[in-house]
Design a protein around this motif. Structure first.
Motif, PDB file in Angstrom:
ATOM      1  N   LEU A   1      32.033  32.548  11.844  1.00 48.19           N
ATOM      2  CA  LEU A   1      32.831  33.488  11.068  1.00 48.19           C
ATOM      3  C   LEU A   1      33.921  32.700  10.352  1.00 48.19           C
ATOM      4  CD1 LEU A   1      33.881  36.381  10.340  1.00 48.19           C
ATOM      5  CD2 LEU A   1      35.239  36.250  12.446  1.00 48.19           C
ATOM      6  N   LEU A   2      34.010  32.896   9.045  1.00 47.57           N
ATOM      7  CA  LEU A   2      35.044  32.260   8.242  1.00 47.57           C
ATOM      8  C   LEU A   2      36.030  33.328   7.776  1.00 47.57           C
ATOM      9  CD1 LEU A   2      32.813  30.004   5.941  1.00 47.57           C
ATOM     10  CD2 LEU A   2      33.640  29.511   8.265  1.00 47.57           C
ATOM     11  N   ILE A   3      37.303  33.018   7.830  1.00 56.60           N
ATOM     12  CA  ILE A   3      38.354  33.932   7.362  1.00 56.60           C
ATOM     13  C   ILE A   3      39.311  33.124   6.506  1.00 56.60           C
ATOM     14  CG2 ILE A   3      40.180  35.537   8.037  1.00 56.60           C
ATOM     15  CD1 ILE A   3      38.823  35.810  10.751  1.00 56.60           C
ATOM     16  N   ALA A   4      39.688  33.662   5.363  1.00 59.37           N
ATOM     17  CA  ALA A   4      40.591  32.916   4.479  1.00 59.37           C
ATOM     18  C   ALA A   4      41.353  33.850   3.565  1.00 59.37           C
ATOM     19  CB  ALA A   4      39.812  31.887   3.656  1.00 59.37           C
ATOM     20  N   ALA A   5      42.439  33.314   2.998  1.00 59.90           N
ATOM     21  CA  ALA A   5      43.269  34.075   2.073  1.00 59.90           C
ATOM     22  C   ALA A   5      42.595  34.260   0.728  1.00 59.90           C
ATOM     23  CB  ALA A   5      44.619  33.376   1.892  1.00 59.90           C
ATOM     24  N   GLU A   6      41.695  33.349   0.353  1.00 57.74           N
ATOM     25  CA  GLU A   6      40.944  33.460  -0.895  1.00 57.74           C
ATOM     26  C   GLU A   6      39.522  33.009  -0.632  1.00 57.74           C
ATOM     27  OE1 GLU A   6      42.905  31.500  -4.155  1.00 57.74           O
ATOM     28  OE2 GLU A   6      44.893  32.172  -3.518  1.00 57.74           O
ATOM     29  N   ALA A   7      38.569  33.615  -1.334  1.00 57.81           N
ATOM     30  CA  ALA A   7      37.161  33.295  -1.103  1.00 57.81           C
ATOM     31  C   ALA A   7      36.835  31.847  -1.425  1.00 57.81           C
ATOM     32  CB  ALA A   7      36.274  34.232  -1.923  1.00 57.81           C
ATOM     33  N   LYS A   8      37.535  31.254  -2.367  1.00 58.31           N
ATOM     34  CA  LYS A   8      37.240  29.872  -2.757  1.00 58.31           C
ATOM     35  C   LYS A   8      37.406  28.905  -1.596  1.00 58.31           C
ATOM     36  CE  LYS A   8      40.204  29.962  -6.162  1.00 58.31           C
ATOM     37  NZ  LYS A   8      40.836  31.286  -6.023  1.00 58.31           N
ATOM     38  N   ALA A   9      38.214  29.285  -0.607  1.00 62.22           N
ATOM     39  CA  ALA A   9      38.397  28.416   0.557  1.00 62.22           C
ATOM     40  C   ALA A   9      37.103  28.256   1.348  1.00 62.22           C
ATOM     41  CB  ALA A   9      39.501  28.981   1.456  1.00 62.22           C
ATOM     42  N   PHE A  10      36.185  29.215   1.238  1.00 65.75           N
ATOM     43  CA  PHE A  10      34.916  29.153   1.971  1.00 65.75           C
ATOM     44  C   PHE A  10      33.989  28.061   1.431  1.00 65.75           C
ATOM     45  CE2 PHE A  10      35.466  34.006   2.521  1.00 65.75           C
ATOM     46  CZ  PHE A  10      36.278  33.827   3.638  1.00 65.75           C
ATOM     47  N   LEU A  11      34.219  27.635   0.197  1.00 63.78           N
ATOM     48  CA  LEU A  11      33.308  26.693  -0.443  1.00 63.78           C
ATOM     49  C   LEU A  11      33.205  25.377   0.325  1.00 63.78           C
ATOM     50  CD1 LEU A  11      34.327  27.308  -4.161  1.00 63.78           C
ATOM     51  CD2 LEU A  11      32.104  27.856  -3.136  1.00 63.78           C
ATOM     52  N   ALA A  12      34.245  25.007   1.034  1.00 67.72           N
ATOM     53  CA  ALA A  12      34.223  23.755   1.799  1.00 67.72           C
ATOM     54  C   ALA A  12      33.637  23.938   3.194  1.00 67.72           C
ATOM     55  CB  ALA A  12      35.643  23.205   1.912  1.00 67.72           C
ATOM     56  N   LEU A  13      33.284  25.168   3.554  1.00 70.25           N
ATOM     57  CA  LEU A  13      32.877  25.468   4.931  1.00 70.25           C
ATOM     58  C   LEU A  13      31.433  25.952   5.035  1.00 70.25           C
ATOM     59  CD1 LEU A  13      36.165  27.268   6.011  1.00 70.25           C
ATOM     60  CD2 LEU A  13      35.482  24.940   6.576  1.00 70.25           C
ATOM     61  N   GLY A  14      30.624  25.622   4.042  1.00 67.82           N
ATOM     62  CA  GLY A  14      29.206  25.955   4.130  1.00 67.82           C
ATOM     63  C   GLY A  14      28.790  27.228   3.441  1.00 67.82           C
ATOM     64  N   TRP A  15      29.730  27.905   2.757  1.00 68.06           N
ATOM     65  CA  TRP A  15      29.392  29.141   2.047  1.00 68.06           C
ATOM     66  C   TRP A  15      28.685  28.812   0.742  1.00 68.06           C
ATOM     67  CZ3 TRP A  15      32.742  31.487  -2.123  1.00 68.06           C
ATOM     68  CH2 TRP A  15      32.249  32.731  -2.541  1.00 68.06           C
ATOM     69  N   GLU A  16      27.567  29.490   0.503  1.00 72.08           N
ATOM     70  CA  GLU A  16      26.815  29.339  -0.746  1.00 72.08           C
ATOM     71  C   GLU A  16      26.886  30.667  -1.494  1.00 72.08           C
ATOM     72  OE1 GLU A  16      22.932  28.083   0.410  1.00 72.08           O
ATOM     73  OE2 GLU A  16      23.625  26.132   1.162  1.00 72.08           O
ATOM     74  N   PRO A  17      27.768  30.785  -2.486  1.00 67.59           N
ATOM     75  CA  PRO A  17      28.067  32.087  -3.095  1.00 67.59           C
ATOM     76  C   PRO A  17      26.917  32.678  -3.903  1.00 67.59           C
ATOM     77  CG  PRO A  17      29.214  30.321  -4.254  1.00 67.59           C
ATOM     78  CD  PRO A  17      28.602  29.699  -3.044  1.00 67.59           C
ATOM     79  N   GLU A  18      26.775  34.000  -3.765  1.00 67.63           N
ATOM     80  CA  GLU A  18      25.847  34.799  -4.563  1.00 67.63           C
ATOM     81  C   GLU A  18      26.592  36.041  -5.045  1.00 67.63           C
ATOM     82  OE1 GLU A  18      21.896  35.552  -2.938  1.00 67.63           O
ATOM     83  OE2 GLU A  18      22.337  34.133  -1.314  1.00 67.63           O
TER      84      GLU A  18
END
Length: 711
Positions: free
Chosen positions: A179-196
């Protein structure tokens, strides 16, 4: 000001599965990834970074205000770990004193995060949230009993918090989900999130009414809600507070003078609390009543009561910041802002927004907002936020939330007229049902004609049956004008979502308890205020005109009108003191490119918006402001052909870039590029380009996968 990034193993029932060496290697990888994640949101607090990691969770934080606020913060026994984004107000340290004297808590700092830890340790969840006053998002990790995670946001959603789930590719043997939690979605990009893209959320408009966002699988912790994640990975989101309005059958016993005094006292208290800071505090000043009143009360507090404005004393000059759009008329309010500043004797610094500046900053603004916008006003706010930072300010007070509390928008008028105000049965519209009903039909027909014509807005068919679920309150029909219409989407999207009902989709996102009160308890205009606040205010306005465009330049904005103690008082006021029927008052001419041009004239001839606020604020504002009607903060929407904006949107909205989105009809964009500028420019075409231009920007900067049927 600060940013949060958290990564936690979702299912934590099995721990210590690997060797000590493997665990050490995993921790090192997580620390590197979390550090990169924080770097992506470094604008939220570029001066300090803190990371805490154990075998199950990693918590990261950045901050910029004071070394005493270094986070994550840990409980004395080392079991509870917390990060807090935003500001929490403890008047006179009353909470700290009570926790220390009544519960024996020993404080080691004056940081907000330790206050949160103390409250959680004393009251548990969710009761600790009842004691928090301010604008915040937070994450707590309690490692007792296998680990319990709690994430929460302030009552109005001033501060953001997002979450998503990814496959743990770098974890120990067995992998699993994180589970990833962040103040902005762009922070997920470094944690394995592949945006769709979440095409459904975009087309239905639910991204601005509920948990979903523009990105598939990325959701919000909703305003006034807390999310709990148990040891087994089960996630539950609950509401700890909601807006409540007076029963529409209850008669008002207070005098108008008493109510106005109450508004003045509660607003002054909210402003006083938000002047406390370890850095200089400035004010965003437009030509409107709301920010002018904030400036006026602040000036009074500093000069007459000796209140410090941040870390400056009463001898320091108060500083305001405003924006100047080119041309004259309703879009540029810098003139009245300057007159207000002169009257108050405060300094005012301006940011001039010409066409080239808007064009140059369009893409950066979209990237920071993480969603499209109807207007260029967000770009203006993005640029304005550079001014306080350049002049040594990190905190500003703003006027957001006043229109929602005091029915400041013209589209509240139809719902105001739907029923008599039984709280004040002696008012003319309560006594004369025939007059009220005639006015209601005139106003509603004007808005229906406006919606049919487009008038620079997106066109949607409004099914009146939809609104029965919310007592025929019509405000979400107006909100749909901010939602891109189906015509601009690719054929497969139009076919899949044929007949989409945007207002119904948004109504379905509202809490069942609130819809019950809307049907049976609240006056329609209060219901209208609720629906707008829980949709457009929380998910759009407080983002693109609030946190995201301010924090892009490390500016922490504090909106006193969104103080929940003030809100509770205002929501108990009768409708007739917020929107007053005043046909005898004169009104200056309003016409031009505003969305409700042509409708607004006769509405402002008959009604005075925010009437009780004007009465409460009389001692602090000029006669000009007292008499001035509401002007929305919007940027000009008519620009020359082949100018900087036209060229910028041509550069962004190429055929290749648009087709790579996968869900937009290139032919519509091509036609819009021809029709949106120059003589006879089409307002809808201009909105199309702003929206698509934002999507293209996000697609490129986030690396978003092309949307296709079935994915």
């Amino acid at each position: 000001m600060c940013g949060i990034s958290v990564s936690i193993r979702l299912d934590r029932r099995q721990t210590g599965r690997g060797t000590a060496a493997a665990s050490q290697e995993t921790r090192a990888k997580l620390e590197t990834l979390l550090s990169k994640s924080l770097d992506l949101i470094a604008h939220r607090g570029p001066d300090a970074k803190g990371i805490w990691i154990n075998d199950d969770a990693s918590v990261g934080h950045i901050n910029d205000l004071t070394p005493s606020g270094t986070q994550p913060h840990h409980s004395a026994d080392g079991h509870i770990h917390a990060v807090v984004n935003g500001e929490i107000y403890d008047e006179g340290d009353a909470l700290r004193t009570r926790l220390a004297t009544e519960h024996g808590y020993v404080f080691h700092s004056h940081a907000d995060t330790e206050l949160v830890l103390a409250l959680y340790s004393t009251y548990g969840a969710p009761r600790f949230l009842d004691h928090l006053r301010g604008e915040f998002s937070l994450v707590l990790y309690d490692d007792r009993d296998g680990g319990r995670l709690i994430a929460a946001r302030d009552r109005f959603g001033i501060k953001p918090l997002f979450w998503t789930i990814v496959q743990d590719k770098d974890g120990e043997e067995g992998g699993g989900e994180r589970l990833l939690i962040a103040a902005e979605a762009k922070a997920f990009l470094a944690l394995g999130w592949e945006p769709e893209w979440d095409v459904g959320a975009i087309v239905e408009g639910v991204w601005q009414a509920g948990e979903r966002t523009l990105f598939k699988g990325v959701q919000k912790v909703l305003p006034a809600c807390w999310m709990e994640v148990g040891r087994d990975g089960q996630m539950v989101q609950r509401r700890y507070w909601d807006m409540e309005y007076r029963d529409k059958r209850e008669r008002e016993a207070r005098s108008v003078e008493e109510m106005a005094l109450g508004v003045r006292e509660k607003l002054t208290e909210a402003i006083r609390l938000r002047l406390r800071a370890d850095v200089p505090v400035g004010i965003y000043l437009s030509g409107g009543l709301d920010s002018s009143l904030v400036a006026g009360i602040t000036t009074h507090l500093v000069r007459e009561e000796g209140i410090r404005i941040g870390n400056r004393d009463a001898t320091s000059r108060i500083c305001c910041f405003t924006i100047e759009f080119p041309g004259e008329g309703h879009f540029d309010e810098s003139g009245i802002a300057e007159r207000t500043a002169s009257h108050l004797g405060v300094q005012i610094l301006k940011k001039r927004m010409d066409e080239a500046t808007l064009a140059d900053n369009f893409a950066d603004s979209a990237y920071h907002c993480e969603h499209h916008n109807f207007d260029l006003n967000s770009v203006g706010k993005f640029c304005l936020s550079t001014v306080p930072r350049e002049n040594g300010f990190k905190v500003v007070l703003t006027g957001e939330g006043s229109d929602e509390h005091f029915t400041g928008y013209p589209f509240f008028v139809p719902d105001f007229l739907r029923e008599p105000d039984l709280a004040m049965p002696d008012t003319e519209l309560s006594r004369d049902s025939e007059l009220r009903e005639k006015l209601q039909e005139k106003v509603r027909e004007a808005f229906r004609a406006l919606m049919r014509s487009g008038a620079g807005m997106f066109r949607h068919e409004v099914d009146t049956e939809t609104f029965r679920a919310v007592n025929d309150v019509s405000v979400l029909g107006w909100a749909s004008a901010f939602q891109p219409s189906l015509h601009m989407f690719a054929p497969w999207v139009r076919e899949t979502w044929a007949g989409v009902n945007v207002p119904l989709a948004e109504i379905n996102e509202m809490p069942a308890e609130a819809k019950e009160k809307i049907r049976n308890k609240w006056h329609p205009v209060h219901s209208s205020q609720y629906l707008w606040s829980r949709s457009m205010l929380a998910n759009n306005l407080l983002t693109c005109l609030g946190d995201r465009t301010e924090m892009a330049h490390s500016i922490e904005a504090r909106p006193p009108f969104l103080d929940h103690v003030l809100s509770d008082y205002l929501n108990a006021l009768p409708p007739s003191v917020k929107l007053a029927f005043t046909p005898e008052m004169e009104d200056s001419d309003r016409s031009g490119g505003l969305p409700w041009a042509g409708t607004r004239n006769f509405i402002t001839e008959l009604f005075t918006d925010k009437w009780i606020l004007r009465e409460a604020g009389k001692p602090y504002i000029t006669k000009e402001l007292y008499e001035r009607k509401k002007q929305p903060y919007m940027a000009p929407n008519r620009w020359p052909k082949d100018g900087p904006l036209h060229n910028k949107l041509r550069e962004i909205c190429t055929r290749d870039a648009v087709e790579k989105l996968g869900f937009v009809d290139w032919e519509v964009v091509r036609q819009a590029l021809d029709a949106a500028f120059g003589e006879g420019a089409d307002g809808v075409s201009f909105r199309v380009l702003l929206v698509v231009g934002a999507w293209v920007t996000l697609s490129k900067r986030f690396g978003i996968k092309r949307a296709e049927l079935g994915n």
